[in-house]
Design a protein around this motif. Sequence first.
Motif, PDB file in Angstrom:
ATOM      1  N   TRP A 347       0.843  -1.210   0.000  1.00  0.00           N
ATOM      2  CA  TRP A 347       0.000   0.000   0.000  1.00  0.00           C
ATOM      3  C   TRP A 347       0.877   1.258   0.000  1.00  0.00           C
ATOM      4  N   ILE A 348       1.886   1.250   0.885  1.00  0.00           N
ATOM      5  CA  ILE A 348       2.792   2.405   0.980  1.00  0.00           C
ATOM      6  C   ILE A 348       3.520   2.602  -0.357  1.00  0.00           C
ATOM      7  N   ALA A 349       4.021   1.498  -0.914  1.00  0.00           N
ATOM      8  CA  ALA A 349       4.787   1.582  -2.174  1.00  0.00           C
ATOM      9  C   ALA A 349       3.938   2.221  -3.267  1.00  0.00           C
ATOM     10  N   GLY A 350       2.690   1.767  -3.385  1.00  0.00           N
ATOM     11  CA  GLY A 350       1.794   2.285  -4.424  1.00  0.00           C
ATOM     12  C   GLY A 350       1.386   3.727  -4.163  1.00  0.00           C
ATOM     13  N   ALA A 351       1.201   4.060  -2.879  1.00  0.00           N
ATOM     14  CA  ALA A 351       0.819   5.439  -2.541  1.00  0.00           C
ATOM     15  C   ALA A 351       1.977   6.386  -2.850  1.00  0.00           C
ATOM     16  N   LEU A 352       3.209   5.924  -2.626  1.00  0.00           N
ATOM     17  CA  LEU A 352       4.365   6.791  -2.888  1.00  0.00           C
ATOM     18  C   LEU A 352       4.520   7.093  -4.372  1.00  0.00           C
ATOM     19  N   SER A 353       4.219   6.132  -5.197  1.00  0.00           N
ATOM     20  CA  SER A 353       4.388   6.366  -6.635  1.00  0.00           C
ATOM     21  C   SER A 353       3.184   7.098  -7.228  1.00  0.00           C
TER      22      SER A 353
END
Length: 452
Positions: A347-353
């Motif tokens: 979730w964090i990875a996708g939110a960052l991008s």
Amino acid sequence: MTQLNLPTMFPIHSRHVAVIGAGAAGLVAAREIRREGHKVVVLEKNDQIGGTWIYTDRVESDPLGLDPKRPVIHSSIYGSLRTNLPRELMGFKDYPFVSRNDGSGDPRRFPGHTEVLKYLKEFAREFGIEEMVRFETEVVNVGLMDNNKWKVRSKKINNKDSFDDIYDAVVVCNGHYSQPRIAEIPGIDSWPGKQIHSHNYRTPEHYRDQVIVLIGSSASAVDICRDIAGVAREVHVASRSVADGTYEKQPGYDNMWLHSMIEIALKDGTVVFRNGNMVLADVILHCTGYKYHFPFLDTSGYVTVDDNRVGPLYKHVFPPGLAPWLSFVGLPWKVIPFPMCELQSKWIAGALSGRILLPSQEEMMEDTKAFYSTLEASGIPKRYTHNLSDYQFDYDNWLAGQCGCEGVEEWRILMYLAASSSRRTRPETYRDEWEDDHLILQAQEDFNKYPP
Ligand code: FAD
């Protein structure tokens, strides 16, 4: 219309991300965030990966862990520890924790701690995670700069060199089983015996022939009282989760009793329980849990720890006003930690991008406040904010939905329920006897998707 969560849009933005800690949470966060196309640096104060699973026989100078100046030993693992979850449940979703059957490890279904460390090391090797890790590097300060980037100050262990690095985002994975929480006991200041927190418990030998009062009823308390009963003269377990009149000899032991909580400790060494019994005790052993602790984090008061609530946090991960640039992995407890950390990290990875869209700051704050109000209305104390025992699978499925990936497998839910029930009813034997072989078969079928 804007389409979200589509892999074809990946990556939208690549960020420079600091991950603090190389335990299970930091390892999987690093993997997921790099997979998304970001540049990741993992800062780890130890000289190896594994976090809490790195057993050491060293203990801290202050056995209660209260002295803020004490050199901290990170791990709280004791020598005899075997997992309290079956290995099928514990592993990351796409890297099952299976016994390799090559004679090199501990093939038991509830293996010892060394096997978990071995698994995490294999996971790190498989996905080339170590190359992202700066070992023996302790993060001492994380602060937001005027340009909305994060300045991360770290220092090398064993020398005074410190470094400032600038990142777009920081992911906090520093674990939450190192900072002891102790029970408040009337009269304890003049009680003459020895006190220790389970953080500093390793082996039972020190307790030979002694009378021990052990406070707690968590998984560690259940293990440690049995470990100690093998050598101690008497073990008296005090629990705040039983009725005040409780006084029960523990089945299978002639030297262990369950009591209600301690009423008072007296200066002649006596410990009085609420059930009216009293014992002359040598040691009080606090198996009373831990506090969230982020000594390095400076958010100018935005993120606080209040009665063990880390907040405000949207879905236990993002502080709304700082999302997605600051996040936390692994805070919830009474969960299956590794796969939950994996989903939080995705979730964090996708939110960052920018591939996964978060609600607005206001919406996240509203949701968070509504969650806190629900807890309050149900009479749930703040310190249980991150206790997900009643809804961990709903939470995992919600995260999976945000990430566009599959939710929790049916066998995992059933196996968790079966393991929890047998741990409660058969604390002596649940690690070696079980009745869910059919679920093991279903798990193994699932694991075939991810060949070793
Ligand atoms: P940790 O493993 O604690 O890792 C945190 C890392 O951050 C460490 O490597 C630490 O050195 C590093 N770090 C901390 N501060 C800094 C800093 N300032 N700078 C740089 N690095 C830093 N889970 C299960 O799934 N099954 C079990 O059977 C089980 N049994 C458990 C038994 C005990 C006694 C305990 C304490 C926990 C148990 N757990 C179990 C839970 C376990 O903690 C999690 O499974 C998981 O290992 C937590 O990983 P983490 O990465 O969040 O934290």
